[in-house]
Design a protein around this motif. Structure first.
Motif, PDB file in Angstrom:
ATOM      1  N   ILE A   1       0.862  -1.175   0.000  1.00  0.00           N
ATOM      2  CA  ILE A   1       0.000   0.000   0.000  1.00  0.00           C
ATOM      3  C   ILE A   1       0.903   1.231   0.000  1.00  0.00           C
ATOM      4  O   ILE A   1       1.993   1.206   0.573  1.00  0.00           O
ATOM      5  N   VAL A   2       0.441   2.276  -0.664  1.00  0.00           N
ATOM      6  CA  VAL A   2       1.169   3.547  -0.687  1.00  0.00           C
ATOM      7  C   VAL A   2       0.305   4.597  -0.010  1.00  0.00           C
ATOM      8  O   VAL A   2      -0.844   4.804  -0.394  1.00  0.00           O
ATOM      9  N   ARG A   3       0.853   5.250   1.017  1.00  0.00           N
ATOM     10  CA  ARG A   3       0.150   6.300   1.753  1.00  0.00           C
ATOM     11  C   ARG A   3       0.747   7.643   1.339  1.00  0.00           C
ATOM     12  O   ARG A   3       1.876   7.970   1.706  1.00  0.00           O
ATOM     13  N   LYS A   4       0.003   8.399   0.549  1.00  0.00           N
ATOM     14  CA  LYS A   4       0.469   9.717   0.112  1.00  0.00           C
ATOM     15  C   LYS A   4       0.130  10.749   1.167  1.00  0.00           C
ATOM     16  O   LYS A   4      -0.927  10.690   1.789  1.00  0.00           O
ATOM     17  N   ARG A   5       1.042  11.702   1.355  1.00  0.00           N
ATOM     18  CA  ARG A   5       0.843  12.766   2.336  1.00  0.00           C
ATOM     19  C   ARG A   5       0.409  14.059   1.650  1.00  0.00           C
ATOM     20  O   ARG A   5       0.813  14.320   0.517  1.00  0.00           O
ATOM     21  N   ASP A   6      -0.363  14.846   2.363  1.00  0.00           N
ATOM     22  CA  ASP A   6      -0.712  16.180   1.866  1.00  0.00           C
ATOM     23  C   ASP A   6       0.583  16.962   1.671  1.00  0.00           C
ATOM     24  O   ASP A   6       1.454  16.954   2.541  1.00  0.00           O
ATOM     25  N   GLY A   7       0.707  17.619   0.548  1.00  0.00           N
ATOM     26  CA  GLY A   7       1.909  18.395   0.284  1.00  0.00           C
ATOM     27  C   GLY A   7       3.024  17.599  -0.368  1.00  0.00           C
ATOM     28  O   GLY A   7       4.090  18.134  -0.653  1.00  0.00           O
ATOM     29  N   GLY A   8       2.784  16.295  -0.580  1.00  0.00           N
ATOM     30  CA  GLY A   8       3.786  15.461  -1.254  1.00  0.00           C
ATOM     31  C   GLY A   8       4.446  14.477  -0.321  1.00  0.00           C
ATOM     32  O   GLY A   8       4.280  14.509   0.889  1.00  0.00           O
ATOM     33  N   GLY A   9       5.206  13.586  -0.911  1.00  0.00           N
ATOM     34  CA  GLY A   9       5.863  12.525  -0.153  1.00  0.00           C
ATOM     35  C   GLY A   9       4.917  11.365   0.080  1.00  0.00           C
ATOM     36  O   GLY A   9       3.695  11.507  -0.055  1.00  0.00           O
ATOM     37  N   ARG A  10       5.483  10.228   0.431  1.00  0.00           N
ATOM     38  CA  ARG A  10       4.652   9.045   0.630  1.00  0.00           C
ATOM     39  C   ARG A  10       5.381   8.020   1.498  1.00  0.00           C
ATOM     40  O   ARG A  10       6.603   8.029   1.594  1.00  0.00           O
ATOM     41  N   THR A  11       4.589   7.156   2.082  1.00  0.00           N
ATOM     42  CA  THR A  11       5.109   5.986   2.786  1.00  0.00           C
ATOM     43  C   THR A  11       4.616   4.764   2.033  1.00  0.00           C
ATOM     44  O   THR A  11       3.413   4.590   1.844  1.00  0.00           O
ATOM     45  N   THR A  12       5.552   3.943   1.577  1.00  0.00           N
ATOM     46  CA  THR A  12       5.221   2.716   0.861  1.00  0.00           C
ATOM     47  C   THR A  12       5.456   1.537   1.797  1.00  0.00           C
ATOM     48  O   THR A  12       6.548   1.389   2.341  1.00  0.00           O
ATOM     49  N   LEU A  13       4.415   0.741   2.014  1.00  0.00           N
ATOM     50  CA  LEU A  13       4.520  -0.456   2.851  1.00  0.00           C
ATOM     51  C   LEU A  13       4.429  -1.665   1.942  1.00  0.00           C
ATOM     52  O   LEU A  13       3.464  -1.804   1.180  1.00  0.00           O
ATOM     53  N   VAL A  14       5.428  -2.539   2.030  1.00  0.00           N
ATOM     54  CA  VAL A  14       5.474  -3.725   1.172  1.00  0.00           C
ATOM     55  C   VAL A  14       5.813  -4.935   2.026  1.00  0.00           C
ATOM     56  O   VAL A  14       6.850  -4.964   2.693  1.00  0.00           O
ATOM     57  N   ALA A  15       4.943  -5.946   1.996  1.00  0.00           N
ATOM     58  CA  ALA A  15       5.249  -7.214   2.667  1.00  0.00           C
ATOM     59  C   ALA A  15       5.977  -8.115   1.678  1.00  0.00           C
ATOM     60  O   ALA A  15       5.571  -8.236   0.516  1.00  0.00           O
ATOM     61  N   VAL A  16       7.057  -8.720   2.134  1.00  0.00           N
ATOM     62  CA  VAL A  16       7.899  -9.578   1.287  1.00  0.00           C
ATOM     63  C   VAL A  16       8.070 -10.929   1.970  1.00  0.00           C
ATOM     64  O   VAL A  16       8.017 -11.014   3.195  1.00  0.00           O
ATOM     65  N   PRO A  17       8.289 -12.000   1.188  1.00  0.00           N
ATOM     66  CA  PRO A  17       8.375 -13.324   1.809  1.00  0.00           C
ATOM     67  C   PRO A  17       9.698 -13.607   2.507  1.00  0.00           C
ATOM     68  O   PRO A  17       9.767 -14.489   3.357  1.00  0.00           O
ATOM     69  N   ASP A  18      10.762 -12.860   2.163  1.00  0.00           N
ATOM     70  CA  ASP A  18      12.080 -13.135   2.733  1.00  0.00           C
ATOM     71  C   ASP A  18      13.011 -11.949   2.513  1.00  0.00           C
ATOM     72  O   ASP A  18      12.652 -10.979   1.823  1.00  0.00           O
ATOM     73  N   GLU A  19      14.211 -12.040   3.100  1.00  0.00           N
ATOM     74  CA  GLU A  19      15.175 -10.947   3.028  1.00  0.00           C
ATOM     75  C   GLU A  19      15.716 -10.748   1.621  1.00  0.00           C
ATOM     76  O   GLU A  19      16.038  -9.624   1.227  1.00  0.00           O
ATOM     77  N   THR A  20      15.809 -11.817   0.842  1.00  0.00           N
ATOM     78  CA  THR A  20      16.295 -11.694  -0.541  1.00  0.00           C
ATOM     79  C   THR A  20      15.333 -10.829  -1.347  1.00  0.00           C
ATOM     80  O   THR A  20      15.754  -9.931  -2.090  1.00  0.00           O
ATOM     81  N   THR A  21      14.046 -11.076  -1.195  1.00  0.00           N
ATOM     82  CA  THR A  21      13.048 -10.266  -1.894  1.00  0.00           C
ATOM     83  C   THR A  21      13.051  -8.843  -1.359  1.00  0.00           C
ATOM     84  O   THR A  21      12.888  -7.882  -2.128  1.00  0.00           O
ATOM     85  N   ALA A  22      13.263  -8.671  -0.053  1.00  0.00           N
ATOM     86  CA  ALA A  22      13.353  -7.323   0.527  1.00  0.00           C
ATOM     87  C   ALA A  22      14.471  -6.540  -0.146  1.00  0.00           C
ATOM     88  O   ALA A  22      14.310  -5.365  -0.487  1.00  0.00           O
TER      89      ALA A  22
END
Length: 199
Positions: free
Chosen positions: A124-145
């Protein structure tokens, strides 16, 4: 294996009772919650403990004082870890903090290791007022991270890695971004038996 974990970060206007992201499968459940202000942290931790959460991870913005408060609120009923930064990330994270406090538009990613997660869907991507964002990504392992971090690095000023056992999980992510983006990793407090300190 974590059966019931919650990650908590701070976001203006957030409702601490609502899941920002949830991943559930045979390997357990991971949810992300946001608080609008740090004072909401301790009541949220107590509420989550009452729901049976067994592991809580805090974003790096909380720092050691709030980490300690969250641990006290959890007591012995759940593990509480928090994001900390290694020496290679100190300059970058200090710059991020200064720029954030000055109101600069910044973007960060939270990479969440959860076995069986699909980073194409569990994001999910959380956009902020005025710009910028927080992207949350679940991954199965550290290699994918590490792969996801490498792809996103040019767009980010900060990365936090959740769900790993320690610095071993952060190393591939740090290498993938060539230390150009500060990378935080969850640290867990170690309890020493009574009468024993660190040697």
């Amino acid at each position: 294996m974590t059966k019931n974990r919650v990650i908590i970060y701070e976001e203006a206007g957030a409702d601490p009772r609502a899941d920002v992201l949830a991943v559930g499968n045979d390997h357990g459940r991971t949810r992300v919650r946001a608080v609008a202000e740090q004072a909401q942290l301790e009541p949220l931790v107590a509420e989550l403990i009452g729901e049976g959460v067994d592991r809580i991870e805090l974003c790096g913005a909380f720092g050691a004082v709030w980490h300690a408060r969250a641990r006290r609120a959890a007591g012995e009923r759940a593990e509480v870890g928090a994001i900390y930064y290694g020496f290679e990330s100190l300059t970058g994270v200090a710059s991020y903090k200064q720029r954030f406090e000055a109101g600069e538009v910044l973007s960060e990613a939270f990479l969440i290791v959860h076995e069986g997660a699909d980073p194409g869907k569990d994001r999910i991507v959380r956009k902020r007022d005025g710009g910028g964002r927080t992207t949350l990504v679940a991954v199965p392992d550290e290699t994918t991270a590490a792969e996801v971090a490498g792809r996103l690095a040019a767009e980010l000023q900060l990365i936090e890695l959740y769900g790993g056992p320690g610095p071993e999980s952060a190393a591939p992510v740090i290498e993938a971004v060539d230390a150009a983006v500060p990378v935080g990793v969850t640290a867990w407090a170690v309890a020493f038996p009574a009468g024993r300190g660190r040697d």
